[in-house]
Design a protein around this motif. Structure first.
Motif, PDB file in Angstrom:
ATOM      1  N   ARG A 250      23.552  32.085  36.847  1.00 54.85           N
ATOM      2  CA  ARG A 250      23.988  33.379  36.316  1.00 54.85           C
ATOM      3  C   ARG A 250      24.281  34.354  37.447  1.00 54.85           C
ATOM      4  NH1 ARG A 250      21.570  38.033  35.797  1.00 54.85           N
ATOM      5  NH2 ARG A 250      19.500  37.149  36.222  1.00 54.85           N
ATOM      6  N   GLU A 251      23.397  34.391  38.449  1.00 60.02           N
ATOM      7  CA  GLU A 251      23.581  35.331  39.559  1.00 60.02           C
ATOM      8  C   GLU A 251      24.890  35.077  40.298  1.00 60.02           C
ATOM      9  OE1 GLU A 251      19.277  35.100  38.591  1.00 60.02           O
ATOM     10  OE2 GLU A 251      20.838  33.607  38.979  1.00 60.02           O
ATOM     11  N   LEU A 252      25.177  33.805  40.575  1.00 56.53           N
ATOM     12  CA  LEU A 252      26.419  33.475  41.283  1.00 56.53           C
ATOM     13  C   LEU A 252      27.637  33.760  40.426  1.00 56.53           C
ATOM     14  CD1 LEU A 252      25.461  30.176  43.144  1.00 56.53           C
ATOM     15  CD2 LEU A 252      26.101  32.355  44.184  1.00 56.53           C
ATOM     16  N   ALA A 253      27.540  33.482  39.126  1.00 56.98           N
ATOM     17  CA  ALA A 253      28.670  33.742  38.225  1.00 56.98           C
ATOM     18  C   ALA A 253      29.005  35.234  38.198  1.00 56.98           C
ATOM     19  CB  ALA A 253      28.348  33.240  36.823  1.00 56.98           C
ATOM     20  N   GLU A 254      27.970  36.065  38.103  1.00 54.50           N
ATOM     21  CA  GLU A 254      28.219  37.501  38.043  1.00 54.50           C
ATOM     22  C   GLU A 254      28.707  38.039  39.379  1.00 54.50           C
ATOM     23  OE1 GLU A 254      24.756  39.367  36.440  1.00 54.50           O
ATOM     24  OE2 GLU A 254      24.965  38.383  34.476  1.00 54.50           O
ATOM     25  N   ALA A 255      28.218  37.494  40.470  1.00 55.55           N
ATOM     26  CA  ALA A 255      28.685  37.925  41.793  1.00 55.55           C
ATOM     27  C   ALA A 255      30.136  37.527  42.011  1.00 55.55           C
ATOM     28  CB  ALA A 255      27.807  37.316  42.885  1.00 55.55           C
ATOM     29  N   THR A 256      30.488  36.321  41.575  1.00 50.22           N
ATOM     30  CA  THR A 256      31.872  35.863  41.693  1.00 50.22           C
ATOM     31  C   THR A 256      32.797  36.721  40.848  1.00 50.22           C
ATOM     32  OG1 THR A 256      31.137  33.595  42.093  1.00 50.22           O
ATOM     33  CG2 THR A 256      33.421  33.895  41.401  1.00 50.22           C
ATOM     34  N   LEU A 257      32.360  37.033  39.644  1.00 51.61           N
ATOM     35  CA  LEU A 257      33.153  37.891  38.763  1.00 51.61           C
ATOM     36  C   LEU A 257      33.355  39.264  39.393  1.00 51.61           C
ATOM     37  CD1 LEU A 257      34.524  38.528  36.059  1.00 51.61           C
ATOM     38  CD2 LEU A 257      32.271  39.125  35.159  1.00 51.61           C
ATOM     39  N   ALA A 258      32.317  39.821  39.975  1.00 58.97           N
ATOM     40  CA  ALA A 258      32.416  41.146  40.591  1.00 58.97           C
ATOM     41  C   ALA A 258      33.432  41.148  41.731  1.00 58.97           C
ATOM     42  CB  ALA A 258      31.049  41.587  41.104  1.00 58.97           C
ATOM     43  N   LYS A 259      33.428  40.089  42.548  1.00 54.77           N
ATOM     44  CA  LYS A 259      34.400  39.996  43.639  1.00 54.77           C
ATOM     45  C   LYS A 259      35.818  39.859  43.101  1.00 54.77           C
ATOM     46  CE  LYS A 259      31.297  37.885  47.060  1.00 54.77           C
ATOM     47  NZ  LYS A 259      31.042  36.674  47.894  1.00 54.77           N
ATOM     48  N   THR A 260      35.973  39.077  42.044  1.00 56.26           N
ATOM     49  CA  THR A 260      37.294  38.882  41.453  1.00 56.26           C
ATOM     50  C   THR A 260      37.822  40.183  40.872  1.00 56.26           C
ATOM     51  OG1 THR A 260      36.713  36.587  40.916  1.00 56.26           O
ATOM     52  CG2 THR A 260      38.613  37.535  39.780  1.00 56.26           C
ATOM     53  N   GLU A 261      36.968  40.888  40.127  1.00 54.78           N
ATOM     54  CA  GLU A 261      37.387  42.153  39.532  1.00 54.78           C
ATOM     55  C   GLU A 261      37.710  43.184  40.612  1.00 54.78           C
ATOM     56  OE1 GLU A 261      35.147  42.224  35.209  1.00 54.78           O
ATOM     57  OE2 GLU A 261      34.021  42.885  36.978  1.00 54.78           O
ATOM     58  N   ALA A 262      36.921  43.212  41.667  1.00 54.10           N
ATOM     59  CA  ALA A 262      37.181  44.163  42.752  1.00 54.10           C
ATOM     60  C   ALA A 262      38.547  43.900  43.378  1.00 54.10           C
ATOM     61  CB  ALA A 262      36.084  44.062  43.810  1.00 54.10           C
ATOM     62  N   ASN A 263      38.920  42.632  43.500  1.00 50.29           N
ATOM     63  CA  ASN A 263      40.235  42.287  44.031  1.00 50.29           C
ATOM     64  C   ASN A 263      41.338  42.765  43.097  1.00 50.29           C
ATOM     65  OD1 ASN A 263      42.050  40.841  45.898  1.00 50.29           O
ATOM     66  ND2 ASN A 263      42.391  39.511  44.135  1.00 50.29           N
ATOM     67  N   PHE A 264      41.137  42.605  41.781  1.00 51.45           N
ATOM     68  CA  PHE A 264      42.118  43.091  40.810  1.00 51.45           C
ATOM     69  C   PHE A 264      42.290  44.602  40.942  1.00 51.45           C
ATOM     70  CE2 PHE A 264      40.989  39.440  37.674  1.00 51.45           C
ATOM     71  CZ  PHE A 264      41.872  38.602  38.330  1.00 51.45           C
ATOM     72  N   TYR A 265      41.186  45.338  40.983  1.00 53.32           N
ATOM     73  CA  TYR A 265      41.260  46.796  41.053  1.00 53.32           C
ATOM     74  C   TYR A 265      41.963  47.255  42.331  1.00 53.32           C
ATOM     75  CZ  TYR A 265      37.553  46.438  37.487  1.00 53.32           C
ATOM     76  OH  TYR A 265      36.810  46.119  36.382  1.00 53.32           O
ATOM     77  N   ARG A 266      41.790  46.505  43.393  1.00 47.48           N
ATOM     78  CA  ARG A 266      42.365  46.889  44.683  1.00 47.48           C
ATOM     79  C   ARG A 266      43.861  46.591  44.766  1.00 47.48           C
ATOM     80  NH1 ARG A 266      39.363  43.967  47.294  1.00 47.48           N
ATOM     81  NH2 ARG A 266      40.750  42.252  47.864  1.00 47.48           N
ATOM     82  N   THR A 267      44.325  45.584  44.040  1.00 48.71           N
ATOM     83  CA  THR A 267      45.694  45.103  44.247  1.00 48.71           C
ATOM     84  C   THR A 267      46.644  45.307  43.070  1.00 48.71           C
ATOM     85  OG1 THR A 267      45.066  42.879  43.495  1.00 48.71           O
ATOM     86  CG2 THR A 267      44.902  43.342  45.864  1.00 48.71           C
ATOM     87  N   LEU A 268      46.117  45.543  41.867  1.00 51.58           N
ATOM     88  CA  LEU A 268      46.984  45.637  40.698  1.00 51.58           C
ATOM     89  C   LEU A 268      47.362  47.080  40.391  1.00 51.58           C
ATOM     90  CD1 LEU A 268      45.324  43.111  38.201  1.00 51.58           C
ATOM     91  CD2 LEU A 268      47.338  42.741  39.642  1.00 51.58           C
ATOM     92  N   ASP A 269      48.574  47.271  39.924  1.00 50.94           N
ATOM     93  CA  ASP A 269      49.013  48.548  39.371  1.00 50.94           C
ATOM     94  C   ASP A 269      49.223  48.339  37.874  1.00 50.94           C
ATOM     95  OD1 ASP A 269      50.414  51.373  39.713  1.00 50.94           O
ATOM     96  OD2 ASP A 269      51.723  50.128  38.453  1.00 50.94           O
TER      97      ASP A 269
END
Length: 362
Positions: A250-269
């Motif tokens: 669970r910890e790794l899944a949530e950490a991976t999700l957080a990194k993925t979402e952070a990338n979306f927020y940084r790069t998507l318009d």
């Protein structure tokens, strides 16, 4: 059929550590721009100046009549850009000496599709007043880039991943005599329907339901809407097997999700995303497949959540293509769902076979 950033995230985390980084060098990529004045879209809308950005690798070679003989067009997926291919995973396995698309032999052209990368897009200023482009518009703009700016009147190969794969089908019937071979990856030649369209529509709706979107006139990105939209991207680009390997707790899944979402927020318009996901709304090559003349290898992966083989679509539709072949890659420890399209170490041998099949004496 979205070439999601999650798919690339998985490839970087899983494939490269397992297989190592390809060290083959290739010529320095060269960026360029071409302006299409008063470009008319299929919708009837016009843009006074449509910027078509592109990147090339290698140099054009000409026959005695002065015609370019070695041009290869490679088209990217949704939310991507031509430079998305300039990775060790993709270019490092294709463009180097002795590799399938050796840039000492081929002139590789990597355009940014309309609405993507450094080509004209809503976030440049027009926002939701930007013309409602489609895949047909992308293909027409690329055709004009090639013929009016780069001096290319014939292509050795047209290929693409995800959205670029869909554009490859459109190229095949729109300009049937323009290429020697076609290689659509991670795509289907039918209209976007079923779960695929539902996920796309959900992503668009979730952005537009966020009050912070403000009809497209936001000053900061509507983060709640983008979070909802990213859920669709995660499902579309996911590989259950690889995601379990990547995040077995669970910890790794949530950490991976957080990194993925952070990338979306940084790069998507948000506005660009709406246009990108809706551009496939009129896509439907099925009625035109009989017009495709060039040999075509359609390559999909069995663990692709966007184009699942159990739909049986390509089994039927490929029969309409006179020189078509359907290749289904089995699930292995290296396939990464939809993102398998960006790993030529898996499907490169089929590309070599297609090039050999369509090789012509100079």
């Amino acid at each position: 059929m979205a070439s999601s950033r999650l798919a690339f995230f998985l490839l970087c985390w899983l494939v490269l550590p397992l297989g190592g980084r390809a060290q083959a060098a290739y010529p320095t990529p060269v960026p360029g721009d071409f302006t299409l004045n008063n470009f008319r879209f299929v919708s009837g809308e016009t843009l006074p100046a449509l910027r078509q950005h592109y990147t090339t690798v290698g140099q054009p070679k000409r026959d005695k009549a002065g015609h370019v003989t070695n041009a290869v067009l490679i088209m990217h997926g949704t939310t991507g850009a031509g430079t998305s291919f300039l990775t060790d995973l993709f270019a490092g396995h294709l463009f180097g000496p002795g590799q399938p698309l050796d840039a000492a032999k081929y002139y590789v052209i990597l355009p940014d599709a309309i609405g993507h990368g450094k080509s004209s897009k809503p976030s440049n200023g027009l926002r939701m007043k930007f013309p409602k482009y489609t895949y047909d518009d992308m293909v027409i703009a690329n055709y004009r880039l090639l013929t009016e700016h780069l001096g290319v009147a014939h292509l050795r190969l047209v290929m693409g991943t995800s959205m670029g794969g869909m554009e490859t089908w459109v190229w095949g019937y729109t300009y049937p005599g323009f290429m020697d071979a076609l290689l659509p990856l991670a795509s289907l030649p039918v209209e976007i329907a079923g779960r695929n369209r539902m996920l796309r529509k959900m992503a668009i709706d979730l952005i537009q339901m966020d009050p912070a979107w403000q009809g497209g006139n936001y000053t900061t990105q509507p983060k709640v809407g983008l979070a909802g939209a990213s859920s669709s991207m995660i499902v579309m680009g996911s590989s259950p097997k690889q995601m379990q390997k990547l995040a077995p707790t669970r910890e790794l899944a949530e950490a991976t999700l957080a990194k993925t979402e952070a990338n979306f927020y940084r790069t998507l318009d948000a506005n660009d995303f709406i246009y990108q996901f809706d551009a496939s709304r009129d896509y439907n090559p099925a009625p035109h497949l009989g017009s495709i003349k060039a040999p075509l290898f359609a390559i999909n992966s069995a663990d692709d959540q966007v184009n699942p083989p159990e739909l049986g679509i390509l089994d039927v539709e490929i029969k309409k293509v006179s020189k078509g072949r359907y290749i289904l890659l089995p699930i292995t420890d290296l396939t990464t769902g939809h993102g398998t399209h960006s790993n030529p170490a898996i499907w490169g041998s089929y590309l070599q076979e297609l090039l050999a099949l369509t090789d012509k004496p100079q």
